[in-house]
Each structure stands twice: as C-alpha cells, then as structure tokens.
Motif scaffolding. Structure first.
Motif, PDB file in Angstrom:
ATOM      1  N   LEU A  38       0.941  -1.333   0.106  1.00 27.83           N
ATOM      2  CA  LEU A  38      -0.231  -0.088  -0.220  1.00 27.83           C
ATOM      3  C   LEU A  38       0.914   1.122  -0.078  1.00 27.83           C
ATOM      4  CD1 LEU A  38      -2.757  -1.099   2.724  1.00 27.83           C
ATOM      5  CD2 LEU A  38      -3.129  -0.503   0.219  1.00 27.83           C
ATOM      6  N   ASP A  39       0.363   2.161  -0.582  1.00 26.47           N
ATOM      7  CA  ASP A  39       0.941   3.625  -0.650  1.00 26.47           C
ATOM      8  C   ASP A  39       0.438   4.478   0.507  1.00 26.47           C
ATOM      9  OD1 ASP A  39       2.589   5.606  -1.495  1.00 26.47           O
ATOM     10  OD2 ASP A  39       1.270   6.252  -3.255  1.00 26.47           O
ATOM     11  N   TYR A  40       1.352   4.248   1.518  1.00 26.88           N
ATOM     12  CA  TYR A  40       0.903   5.411   2.836  1.00 26.88           C
ATOM     13  C   TYR A  40       1.432   6.851   2.514  1.00 26.88           C
ATOM     14  CZ  TYR A  40      -0.123   0.993   5.402  1.00 26.88           C
ATOM     15  OH  TYR A  40      -0.569  -0.268   5.582  1.00 26.88           O
ATOM     16  N   GLY A  41       0.232   7.593   2.816  1.00 22.84           N
ATOM     17  CA  GLY A  41       0.569   9.109   2.747  1.00 22.84           C
ATOM     18  C   GLY A  41       1.409   9.625   4.079  1.00 22.84           C
ATOM     19  N   ILE A 184      -1.498   3.169 -11.911  1.00 25.54           N
ATOM     20  CA  ILE A 184      -1.612   2.545 -13.043  1.00 25.54           C
ATOM     21  C   ILE A 184      -1.635   3.267 -14.206  1.00 25.54           C
ATOM     22  CG2 ILE A 184      -4.134   2.859 -13.451  1.00 25.54           C
ATOM     23  CD1 ILE A 184      -4.730  -0.352 -13.927  1.00 25.54           C
ATOM     24  N   THR A 185      -1.588   4.707 -14.137  1.00 20.60           N
ATOM     25  CA  THR A 185      -1.437   5.514 -15.070  1.00 20.60           C
ATOM     26  C   THR A 185      -0.432   6.597 -14.202  1.00 20.60           C
ATOM     27  OG1 THR A 185      -3.265   6.842 -14.730  1.00 20.60           O
ATOM     28  CG2 THR A 185      -3.300   5.088 -16.519  1.00 20.60           C
ATOM     29  N   PRO A 186       0.512   7.154 -15.116  1.00 17.15           N
ATOM     30  CA  PRO A 186       1.155   8.412 -14.487  1.00 17.15           C
ATOM     31  C   PRO A 186       0.191   9.379 -13.758  1.00 17.15           C
ATOM     32  CG  PRO A 186       2.103   7.744 -16.670  1.00 17.15           C
ATOM     33  CD  PRO A 186       0.819   7.147 -16.429  1.00 17.15           C
ATOM     34  N   GLY A 187       0.535   9.752 -12.651  1.00 16.73           N
ATOM     35  CA  GLY A 187      -0.185  10.764 -11.972  1.00 16.73           C
ATOM     36  C   GLY A 187      -1.416  10.397 -11.269  1.00 16.73           C
ATOM     37  N   PHE A 188      -1.836   9.100 -11.407  1.00 12.20           N
ATOM     38  CA  PHE A 188      -3.030   8.500 -10.627  1.00 12.20           C
ATOM     39  C   PHE A 188      -2.429   7.730  -9.653  1.00 12.20           C
ATOM     40  CE2 PHE A 188      -6.546   5.538  -9.909  1.00 12.20           C
ATOM     41  CZ  PHE A 188      -7.858   6.430  -9.969  1.00 12.20           C
ATOM     42  N   TYR A 189      -2.248   8.272  -8.488  1.00 14.06           N
ATOM     43  CA  TYR A 189      -1.905   7.498  -7.117  1.00 14.06           C
ATOM     44  C   TYR A 189      -3.173   7.612  -6.037  1.00 14.06           C
ATOM     45  CZ  TYR A 189       2.540   8.353  -9.496  1.00 14.06           C
ATOM     46  OH  TYR A 189       3.479   8.447 -10.476  1.00 14.06           O
ATOM     47  N   LEU A 190      -3.249   6.538  -5.528  1.00 12.32           N
ATOM     48  CA  LEU A 190      -4.087   6.213  -4.317  1.00 12.32           C
ATOM     49  C   LEU A 190      -3.514   6.060  -3.043  1.00 12.32           C
ATOM     50  CD1 LEU A 190      -6.604   4.221  -6.470  1.00 12.32           C
ATOM     51  CD2 LEU A 190      -6.987   6.684  -5.945  1.00 12.32           C
ATOM     52  N   GLU A 191      -3.176   7.014  -2.387  1.00 13.30           N
ATOM     53  CA  GLU A 191      -2.396   6.556  -1.246  1.00 13.30           C
ATOM     54  C   GLU A 191      -3.435   6.446  -0.045  1.00 13.30           C
ATOM     55  OE1 GLU A 191      -1.345  11.237   0.372  1.00 13.30           O
ATOM     56  OE2 GLU A 191       0.251  10.016  -0.568  1.00 13.30           O
ATOM     57  N   ILE A 192      -2.742   5.697   0.816  1.00 11.87           N
ATOM     58  CA  ILE A 192      -3.611   5.553   2.240  1.00 11.87           C
ATOM     59  C   ILE A 192      -3.382   6.848   3.316  1.00 11.87           C
ATOM     60  CG2 ILE A 192      -4.167   3.818   4.013  1.00 11.87           C
ATOM     61  CD1 ILE A 192      -4.976   2.809   1.275  1.00 11.87           C
ATOM     62  N   VAL A 266      -6.656  16.001  -4.702  1.00 14.69           N
ATOM     63  CA  VAL A 266      -7.084  16.057  -3.027  1.00 14.69           C
ATOM     64  C   VAL A 266      -7.897  14.942  -2.599  1.00 14.69           C
ATOM     65  CG1 VAL A 266      -7.396  17.217  -1.083  1.00 14.69           C
ATOM     66  CG2 VAL A 266      -5.900  18.264  -2.669  1.00 14.69           C
ATOM     67  N   ASN A 267      -9.340  15.033  -3.386  1.00 11.60           N
ATOM     68  CA  ASN A 267     -10.292  14.289  -3.016  1.00 11.60           C
ATOM     69  C   ASN A 267     -10.409  13.115  -3.825  1.00 11.60           C
ATOM     70  OD1 ASN A 267     -11.890  16.213  -1.180  1.00 11.60           O
ATOM     71  ND2 ASN A 267     -12.134  17.326  -2.736  1.00 11.60           N
ATOM     72  N   ARG A 268      -9.376  12.521  -4.575  1.00  8.81           N
ATOM     73  CA  ARG A 268      -9.708  11.567  -5.417  1.00  8.81           C
ATOM     74  C   ARG A 268      -9.562  10.171  -4.735  1.00  8.81           C
ATOM     75  NH1 ARG A 268      -5.195  11.519  -9.708  1.00  8.81           N
ATOM     76  NH2 ARG A 268      -6.186  12.785 -10.770  1.00  8.81           N
TER      77      ARG A 268
END
Length: 308
Positions: A38-41, A184-192, A266-268
C-alpha cells in the motif's frame, strides 16, 4: 418511488457463482497487495506538506521537476483546488523546518518570475505517523465489532455474522482494487491517508445499512409468511427492497462519480474508495450477507429461527 415495479428475480439461484467471483476478486487484490503493498501518505509515514499559492498558473509536472532538482526523492505534487494552488508532500525527514525550507528554495529557484505564498505547512514525525496508522486500524476494527453487536442484538446472531462477512468482503475488495489501480497511469496515485480511512469507515456504515434494510424485510416477511421456506423468503425480501436499494445506492454513486471527476486530486482517493465501496456494498448485501444467512439456514435446517 419504484423503478422496477414488482420483480420476481431469483437472486439466490446464482449465489454460488457470485461466491466464486468474489473469491477471485479478493484473491487478485491480495496478490496485488502482496506484490505492491500500500502507498501510505505522510499522515502515516511522517513527512512535510506545503500548500503553495502561485500568482500565475503552474504545471504540476514542472513543479515535480523543480522538487527533484531541489533534491527531494519521490515528491508528491497535486493541484489544491485550482492550477495556482499546489500541494507538495514528501516523506523525507529533517530537523526543524529543513525540508520545508528546501521546498520553498526549490520553488523560488525554478519559478523566479511567479510570486509564491505558502498558505499551509504541516510536519508529521515518523512516531506520530505510526501512532496514526495504529489508531486507524483500531478504528476500523472497533467499527466492525460495534456493528456485529448491534446487528446480532437487533436480529438473530446469524444476521450479524452475515453482515460482518459482507463488511470484510467489501473492505478487502476495495483495498485490493485500490492496490491494483494505484499508479496504474502516471499521476494516478491512491495513497492511504486519513481521508482514505474516513472513506473506509463511511463504506462500513453504508454497507451495513443496505444489509439491515434487507434483514428487516426478511424478519417482517418471516412473521407474515410463516410457512414459506428461507430460500423463497429471502428472494421475496430482496425483490421487495430492490427498488429502494437501487435508488439509495444509485444517488450516492452519482454524487461520488461527480466528486471523483471534478473533486480534484486531493479528494480523488476518498471518492475512488467510496465509489468502489458503494458498488461492492450494494452487491454484498444481496450475494454475501443474505446468501450467508441462507446457507446457514439450509445447512442447519433452522429457517423458522430467522424470525427475530
């Protein structure tokens, strides 16, 4: 308002197929979690975060290049409401305001003709990040225990088990999908981060709400149609609540899609997690929660005890 009118869909006939589909989706997500993690913030890892307002619009890619040139490794750059407001995050640690000063100097060097103002600056130490990560896990576990107790008291205990199995299903599916689509694409990050944890807690509430509505109808119908078997009883209850389920979940889904598209970076993460969650929550209330109750009833031949 009824969308489908009176329906007679045999939901439970396909439950074994959907059990397999859910298992495959969860297994795929677990493999992704094992491989990618997981990509933690910085909320959970610690680090520094600045919100900078520029006098003129700037490109996110140019800001990222400026931060790399300033010596920051893996900086996170997002627009913060407009293309003049930029959020800069890094998990690098430094004494005092060292990292914040490095970010400011890097922006001033790369954008000398574009006036800047730091409107927000936060720094989280690694120890606090670890405490936040632990507290977030406790919050999710506590919400699951509280919901189990509530549903078990309000209905028979098997309904509580069905609701919690569905909740675990929803959390695991959503977590796995986040892991798969993160980066999955550049710039599309879903951090925890804390927003994502808020999304998971909201997901738990929405998911159990659908299950409780269906269980309530099953209990009512159990008292009216006492000679009806559990299979027919659950199918009848699902058909009677179908219109309400679609309207409620559909309106929330539309709002979340709008937030996902127009809510900014920010809300993504929050919007993405809840969008997946509302889909899985609606599905699981039928094919996981209700199907679990039916399987218990069939295996123990205690359909008469469905009456709460």
């Amino acid at each position: 308002m009824r969308i489908f009118g009176k329906t007679t869909i045999d939901f439970m006939a396909k439950r074994n197929f959907w059990f397999v589909v859910s298992g495959i989706v969860i297994l795929t997500g677990m493999v992704s979690l094992f491989m990618k993690g997981l990509d933690y913030g910085i909320d959970f890892l610690g680090g520094t975060e600045l919100v900078v307002r520029f006098d003129k619009p700037v490109d996110v890619g140019d800001v990222r290049t400026a931060m790399l040139q300033a010596g920051l490794e893996k900086p996170e750059i997002k627009t913060f409401g407009s293309d003049r407001d930029i959020l800069v995050r890094t998990t690098e640690q430094g004494f005092g305001t060292t990292i914040g000063d490095k970010i400011r100097e890097g922006l001033l060097t790369s954008f000398p003709d574009n006036a800047q103002e730091v409107t927000k600056e936060d720094k989280i130490g690694p120890k606090i990040g670890a405490e936040l990560r632990r507290d977030a896990l406790y919050a999710v576990i506590a919400s699951l225990i509280a919901i189990t107790i509530y549903v078990a008291f309000r209905f028979k205990w098997i309904f509580g088990v069905g609701a919690v199995v569905a909740l675990f299903h929803d959390v695991l599916v959503t977590l796995g999908v986040i892991s798969i689509f993160d980066g999955i694409t550049p710039g599309f990050y879903l951090e925890i981060d804390q927003n994502m944890i808020a999304a998971f807690l909201t997901l738990v509430g929405l998911s159990v709400n659908d299950s409780v509505v269906i269980f309530d109808r099953i209990r009512e119908n159990s008292k009216i149609f006492k000679s009806m078997g559990a299979y027919e009883l659950i199918n009848k209850s699902l058909n009677e609540t179908l219109s309400r389920t679609i309207i409620t979940s559909g309106t929330i889904f539309v709002v979340l899609v709008v937030l996902l598209i127009f809510g900014g970076e920010v809300n993504r993460g929050f919007a993405f997690a809840l969008t997946i969650g509302i889909i899985t929550g609606t599905y699981s209330s039928i094919y996981i929660a209700s199907a679990t109750v039916l399987e218990w009833s069939k295996r123990t031949k205690k359909q008469t005890r469905l009456i709460g």
